[in-house]
Design a protein around this motif. Structure first.
Motif: not given
Length: 198
Positions: A40-41, A45, A161-162, A157-158, A36-37, A33, A154
């Motif tokens: 994604t960042i 982003r 999550i991290s 948010k990521q 992935d975060s 997780r 976003e």
């Protein structure tokens, strides 16, 4: 060593093994997780923020050329600028978009097509009809601003999550240590315990 003692040892070792494997599986899931975060960042982003910035710069140059009635820009450089913006839009399209981001991005693409049409009209009018063009540039910039705000939200948010995944890993690591200490004590008691012979 009797059968009973061997069974105690095997059960003790199995308990430790099961606990270690289960906590490692949980840790592995949390690390995935986090990974992935972070990906994604970066990909969806940070890179997108750069694309937005480059589009914003290109549109600002257009705006400046209109304000200065720079006919050289619109006859020689504008086509290249539009190609560059088109490529940036294509690269943006390859990223993962949120639902709200998709809507604003579609507006941006439509506004860009309208902008190109209005630029042709502007050139044909010998650089006189610029009100609609300025208005269209303003709408395009609003789309860019909206997309930029989404990147910040976003990204936040990521990061959340991290943080949650890392906190979970730390919690399970502490629980694992306490359980291992507890099991070591239990195993020692089982091994040292000698039933009294009657």
């Amino acid at each position: 060593m009797g059968f009973y003692n061997k069974l105690k040892w095997v059960l003790g070792i199995l308990m430790v093994f099961v606990i270690i494997v289960s906590t490692n599986l949980i840790d592995r899931n949390n690390f995935i997780r986090v990974k992935d975060s972070v990906v994604t960042i970066y990909e969806d982003r940070l890179l997108v923020t750069d694309l937005i910035f480059e589009m914003s710069e290109a549109v600002h140059t257009k705006e400046l050329a209109i304000a200065l009635t720079d006919s050289i820009y619109y006859t020689k450089q504008n086509k290249e600028a539009n190609q560059e913006i088109g490529e940036l839009i294509s690269r943006y399209e390859l990223t993962r978009l949120t639902e709200n981001e998709s809507k604003i991005f579609e507006e941006l693409k439509n506004n860009f097509e309208t902008l190109k049409t209005l630029e042709s009209t502007y050139i044909k009018s010998k650089f006189k009809e610029k009100e609609l063009l300025n208005q269209q540039i303003s709408e395009f910039q609003q789309n860019l601003s909206g997309l930029s705000k989404i990147q910040i939200n976003e990204g936040r948010k990521q990061m959340s999550i991290s943080r949650k995944a890392i906190d979970t890993v730390e919690l399970f690591t502490q629980i694992e240590i306490y359980l291992l200490v507890f099991l070591a004590i239990i195993i020692q008691i089982i091994v040292m315990y000698k039933p009294k012979k009657k």
